[in-house]
Enzyme design. Structure first.
Site, PDB file in Angstrom:
ATOM      1  N   ILE A  84       0.847  -1.195   0.000  1.00  0.00           N
ATOM      2  CA  ILE A  84       0.000   0.000   0.000  1.00  0.00           C
ATOM      3  C   ILE A  84       0.881   1.243   0.000  1.00  0.00           C
ATOM      4  O   ILE A  84       2.070   1.187   0.295  1.00  0.00           O
ATOM      5  CB  ILE A  84      -0.956   0.050   1.215  1.00  0.00           C
ATOM      6  N   ASP A  85       0.263   2.389  -0.322  1.00  0.00           N
ATOM      7  CA  ASP A  85       0.971   3.670  -0.285  1.00  0.00           C
ATOM      8  C   ASP A  85       0.693   4.426   1.010  1.00  0.00           C
ATOM      9  O   ASP A  85       1.594   5.000   1.602  1.00  0.00           O
ATOM     10  CB  ASP A  85       0.574   4.529  -1.483  1.00  0.00           C
ATOM     11  N   GLY A  97       0.874   3.273  -6.455  1.00  0.00           N
ATOM     12  CA  GLY A  97       2.203   3.797  -6.718  1.00  0.00           C
ATOM     13  C   GLY A  97       2.964   2.986  -7.752  1.00  0.00           C
ATOM     14  O   GLY A  97       3.837   3.503  -8.449  1.00  0.00           O
ATOM     15  N   GLU A 104      -5.432  -4.041  -9.626  1.00  0.00           N
ATOM     16  CA  GLU A 104      -5.370  -4.364  -8.201  1.00  0.00           C
ATOM     17  C   GLU A 104      -6.745  -4.208  -7.556  1.00  0.00           C
ATOM     18  O   GLU A 104      -7.141  -5.016  -6.710  1.00  0.00           O
ATOM     19  CB  GLU A 104      -4.363  -3.456  -7.498  1.00  0.00           C
TER      20      GLU A 104
END
Length: 232
Positions: A84-85, A97, A104
């Site tokens: 995750i970002d 990102g 996704e």
């Protein structure tokens, strides 16, 4: 994230994998470490099938002899493992990102369970972005003008000096969220624009997140789940 932390998270994530599972395989540097570990697990006799979220992930899985299914072939997806970002205390997540946000998101929506891997820097009080917005190239001037009219900072994502192009042939605009009060509403607003395919705000929240705290892997559970997480 330090390589050692990525390796620790990958090894902890492998413990969640069971024989016979269909796994959603994410995209990005953290997920690459997990897929490497999964390749070793398969080599040692483990049996799984994967659904990849990018061409990059397909290539890595094939090199490691991890069996793959297309989305059409997968009757279901048991577990998604991805990076995750950003994530806030309510488990609201920004991703994309690595440039694979659309695929996704589709795979996440199809999965029974979601496990994300994140170092401490990914945990924030408020989602500040950037928010990836995947767009059709023809609509770029329209979408950019719309965002700049809202006084938002917008950057066209590039790679090697050229516009970054997703596996689906689209462009990505990265939008700073400092001036955005309600990210969920803003993401929904963007989705209503002609030419916008998807954003990196994920409505489907993770069930669990693995992170590293003081040299140990810790599993955090979604606030709505009864299991409170703990050391792995």
């Amino acid at each position: 994230m330090y390589e050692q932390e990525k390796k620790m998270l990958a090894e902890a994530a492998i413990k969640q994998v069971k024989n016979g599972m269909i796994l959603g395989l994410g995209t990005g540097s953290t997920t690459r470490s997990f897929i490497d570990a999964l390749g070793e697990w398969v080599k040692a006799g483990g049996e799984v099938q994967g659904v990849a979220t990018s061409n990059e992930t397909v290539e890595q899985a094939k090199r490691l002899n991890i069996p793959l299914l297309s989305l059409e072939e997968a009757t279901h997806i048991d577990l998604v493992i991805d990076g995750i970002d950003q994530i806030d205390p309510r488990f609201r997540v920004l991703k994309g990102g690595g440039g694979a946000l659309f695929r996704e998101k589709v795979v996440a929506l199809m999965s029974r369970e979601i496990l994300y891997l994140a170092d401490a820097s990914k945990f924030v009080h408020h989602l500040t972005g950037p928010l990836p917005v995947e767009i059709d190239a023809f609509a770029r001037p329209y979408v950019e003008r719309y965002l700049r009219d809202k006084q938002l900072d917008v950057t066209l994502r590039e790679h090697d000096g050229q516009p970054f192009v997703t596996d689906g042939g689209h462009l990505i605009l990265d939008v700073d969220l400092e001036r955005v009060q309600d990210v969920r509403h803003f993401a929904q607003e963007l989705k209503s624009l002609t030419g916008v395919l998807e954003t990196g705000y994920f409505e489907r929240q993770p069930d669990h997140v693995l992170t590293v705290e003081q040299g140990k892997v810790r599993q955090l559970a979604h606030p709505n789940l009864r299991d409170g997480g703990g050391l792995v």
